[in-house]
Write a protein that holds these residues in place. Structure first.
Motif, mmCIF file in Angstrom:
data_model
loop_
_atom_site.group_PDB
_atom_site.id
_atom_site.type_symbol
_atom_site.label_atom_id
_atom_site.label_comp_id
_atom_site.label_asym_id
_atom_site.label_seq_id
_atom_site.Cartn_x
_atom_site.Cartn_y
_atom_site.Cartn_z
ATOM 1 N N GLN A 61 4.261 -2.383 -11.035
ATOM 2 C CA GLN A 61 5.033 -1.137 -10.955
ATOM 3 C C GLN A 61 4.303 -0.138 -10.063
ATOM 4 O OE1 GLN A 61 7.900 -0.382 -12.707
ATOM 5 N NE2 GLN A 61 8.041 -2.032 -14.211
ATOM 6 N N GLN A 62 5.057 0.562 -9.212
ATOM 7 C CA GLN A 62 4.507 1.603 -8.356
ATOM 8 C C GLN A 62 5.396 2.837 -8.450
ATOM 9 O OE1 GLN A 62 1.834 1.923 -6.235
ATOM 10 N NE2 GLN A 62 0.970 -0.014 -6.919
ATOM 11 N N LEU A 63 4.777 4.014 -8.297
ATOM 12 C CA LEU A 63 5.499 5.281 -8.335
ATOM 13 C C LEU A 63 5.384 5.953 -6.977
ATOM 14 C CD1 LEU A 63 6.973 7.428 -10.148
ATOM 15 C CD2 LEU A 63 4.725 8.477 -10.449
ATOM 16 N N MET A 64 6.519 6.424 -6.463
ATOM 17 C CA MET A 64 6.541 7.176 -5.214
ATOM 18 C C MET A 64 7.071 8.571 -5.467
ATOM 19 S SD MET A 64 8.204 4.541 -2.455
ATOM 20 C CE MET A 64 9.516 4.084 -3.568
ATOM 21 N N GLN A 65 6.429 9.556 -4.866
ATOM 22 C CA GLN A 65 6.909 10.929 -4.898
ATOM 23 C C GLN A 65 7.432 11.295 -3.515
ATOM 24 O OE1 GLN A 65 3.276 12.863 -6.188
ATOM 25 N NE2 GLN A 65 3.904 12.767 -8.316
ATOM 26 N N SER A 66 8.127 12.414 -3.418
ATOM 27 C CA SER A 66 8.638 12.872 -2.133
ATOM 28 C C SER A 66 7.490 12.981 -1.132
ATOM 29 C CB SER A 66 9.320 14.230 -2.307
ATOM 30 O OG SER A 66 9.841 14.672 -1.080
ATOM 31 N N GLY A 67 7.697 12.442 0.068
ATOM 32 C CA GLY A 67 6.650 12.444 1.079
ATOM 33 C C GLY A 67 5.722 11.256 0.992
ATOM 34 N N ARG A 101 0.847 -1.204 0.000
ATOM 35 C CA ARG A 101 0.000 0.000 0.000
ATOM 36 C C ARG A 101 0.873 1.241 0.000
ATOM 37 N NH1 ARG A 101 -1.738 0.865 6.131
ATOM 38 N NH2 ARG A 101 -0.679 -0.897 7.049
ATOM 39 N N LEU A 102 0.314 2.309 -0.565
ATOM 40 C CA LEU A 102 1.008 3.587 -0.639
ATOM 41 C C LEU A 102 0.726 4.383 0.622
ATOM 42 C CD1 LEU A 102 2.707 5.370 -2.639
ATOM 43 C CD2 LEU A 102 0.534 6.455 -3.253
ATOM 44 N N MET A 160 8.382 -4.521 4.653
ATOM 45 C CA MET A 160 9.427 -3.604 4.205
ATOM 46 C C MET A 160 8.803 -2.259 3.878
ATOM 47 S SD MET A 160 12.207 -4.010 1.134
ATOM 48 C CE MET A 160 13.639 -2.923 1.083
ATOM 49 N N LEU A 161 9.502 -1.194 4.277
ATOM 50 C CA LEU A 161 9.099 0.169 3.957
ATOM 51 C C LEU A 161 10.120 0.788 3.029
ATOM 52 C CD1 LEU A 161 7.396 2.808 4.489
ATOM 53 C CD2 LEU A 161 9.045 3.287 6.317
ATOM 54 N N LEU A 162 9.642 1.400 1.951
ATOM 55 C CA LEU A 162 10.476 2.221 1.073
ATOM 56 C C LEU A 162 9.902 3.625 1.152
ATOM 57 C CD1 LEU A 162 9.733 -0.669 -0.605
ATOM 58 C CD2 LEU A 162 11.628 0.184 -1.937
ATOM 59 N N TRP A 163 10.684 4.568 1.677
ATOM 60 C CA TRP A 163 10.191 5.930 1.885
ATOM 61 C C TRP A 163 10.968 6.899 0.999
ATOM 62 C CZ3 TRP A 163 5.920 7.699 3.953
ATOM 63 C CH2 TRP A 163 5.792 9.081 4.085
ATOM 64 N N CYS A 164 10.259 7.611 0.107
ATOM 65 C CA CYS A 164 10.872 8.600 -0.776
ATOM 66 C C CYS A 164 10.947 9.922 -0.028
ATOM 67 C CB CYS A 164 10.043 8.722 -2.060
ATOM 68 S SG CYS A 164 10.707 9.913 -3.231
ATOM 69 N N GLN A 165 12.170 10.283 0.380
ATOM 70 C CA GLN A 165 12.309 11.487 1.193
ATOM 71 C C GLN A 165 12.434 12.746 0.352
ATOM 72 O OE1 GLN A 165 15.857 12.255 3.437
ATOM 73 N NE2 GLN A 165 15.105 14.333 3.606
ATOM 74 N N ALA A 166 13.292 12.709 -0.669
ATOM 75 C CA ALA A 166 13.583 13.933 -1.410
ATOM 76 C C ALA A 166 14.089 13.594 -2.799
ATOM 77 C CB ALA A 166 14.637 14.763 -0.663
ATOM 78 N N GLY A 167 14.004 14.592 -3.683
ATOM 79 C CA GLY A 167 14.538 14.430 -5.027
ATOM 80 C C GLY A 167 13.501 13.935 -6.003
ATOM 81 N N ALA A 168 13.947 13.182 -6.991
ATOM 82 C CA ALA A 168 13.095 12.743 -8.085
ATOM 83 C C ALA A 168 12.089 11.692 -7.624
ATOM 84 C CB ALA A 168 13.962 12.170 -9.204
ATOM 85 N N LEU A 196 6.124 3.196 0.194
ATOM 86 C CA LEU A 196 5.469 1.923 -0.102
ATOM 87 C C LEU A 196 5.693 0.997 1.076
ATOM 88 C CD1 LEU A 196 6.236 0.943 -3.815
ATOM 89 C CD2 LEU A 196 3.988 1.356 -2.800
ATOM 90 N N LEU A 197 4.613 0.382 1.547
ATOM 91 C CA LEU A 197 4.705 -0.619 2.597
ATOM 92 C C LEU A 197 4.400 -1.967 1.968
ATOM 93 C CD1 LEU A 197 5.139 -0.851 5.704
ATOM 94 C CD2 LEU A 197 2.652 -0.990 5.889
ATOM 95 N N LEU A 198 5.377 -2.857 2.010
ATOM 96 C CA LEU A 198 5.236 -4.188 1.423
ATOM 97 C C LEU A 198 5.074 -5.204 2.540
ATOM 98 C CD1 LEU A 198 8.171 -4.037 -1.170
ATOM 99 C CD2 LEU A 198 5.851 -3.136 -1.395
#
Length: 197
Positions: free
Chosen positions: A160-166, A4-5, A141-149, A169-171
């Motif tokens: 496929q999933q897309l994450m933006q800053s802030g 989930r996002l 597992m957590l993947l956290w997009c903090q900053a940048g692209a 993804l929780l797997l």
């Protein structure tokens, strides 16, 4: 739910355990658990003033800085630990008496807590530019997009999933290879949670 996002913009705001501020609860297990009976919890807080951390007996904590100039932790044994955005992660037992001071204005943090003897975890930063593959051996597992692209992620099931800053993804129960891609430099925080016993 295999994945989930998570998004700071839609997370539930809750008061700190010690009443000194508010936190955004991103995920908690089991669902509906409170601050005294969770197995694990992922949250983000905005710290605007100096003060003591809430006490969480029997809980292991990791803390990373997402925004702001810096946070200085006065540890229970007298050591001082400094956190900076995109930098190292502080790890400590939830019952340790810790007070925090701000380097220069408010900060935002990422906080991961696991109930000792039930779950364990680790949290680490990752700088990404281009493609990188990871192997996920964790139950959560957590993947956290903090900053940048923006970051594209191909999950073990091929989705496929897309994450933006802030966003993150929780797997859950998605062990296997992950492929991450960022067209421009990006910074993530990765967390692995393992059930114990």
């Amino acid at each position: 739910m295999p994945h989930r996002l998570l998004d700071l913009a839609t997370a539930r705001a809750m008061p700190w355990k010690n009443g000194g501020g508010a936190t955004l609860e991103l995920a908690i297990a089991p669902a509906g658990a409170g601050l005294d009976d969770f197995a694990w919890r992922i949250s983000s807080a905005r710290v605007g003033t100096a003060g003591p951390f809430s006490a969480f007996a029997g809980v292991d904590r990791s803390l990373a800085l997402l925004s702001g100039a810096g946070l200085r932790l006065q540890r229970g044994d007298g050591r001082v630990e400094e956190l900076f955005s995109g930098g190292a992660v502080a790890q400590f037992p939830g019952e340790e008496a810790i007070s925090a001071t701000l380097a220069d204005g408010p900060v935002g943090d990422l906080n991961l807590m696991t109930r000792r003897g039930v779950w364990r975890h680790r949290l680490a930063p990752l700088r990404l530019h281009g493609r990188q593959e990871l192997e996920n051996d964790a139950e959560v597992m957590l993947l956290w997009c903090q900053a940048g692209a923006d970051i594209k992620c191909r999950l073990p099931d091929g989705e496929q999933q897309l994450m933006q800053s802030g966003q993150g993804l929780l797997l859950e129960a998605q062990r296997g290879p992950l492929a991450l891609y960022a067209q421009q430099p990006a910074l993530l925080y990765l967390a692995w949670l393992y059930r114990e016993g």
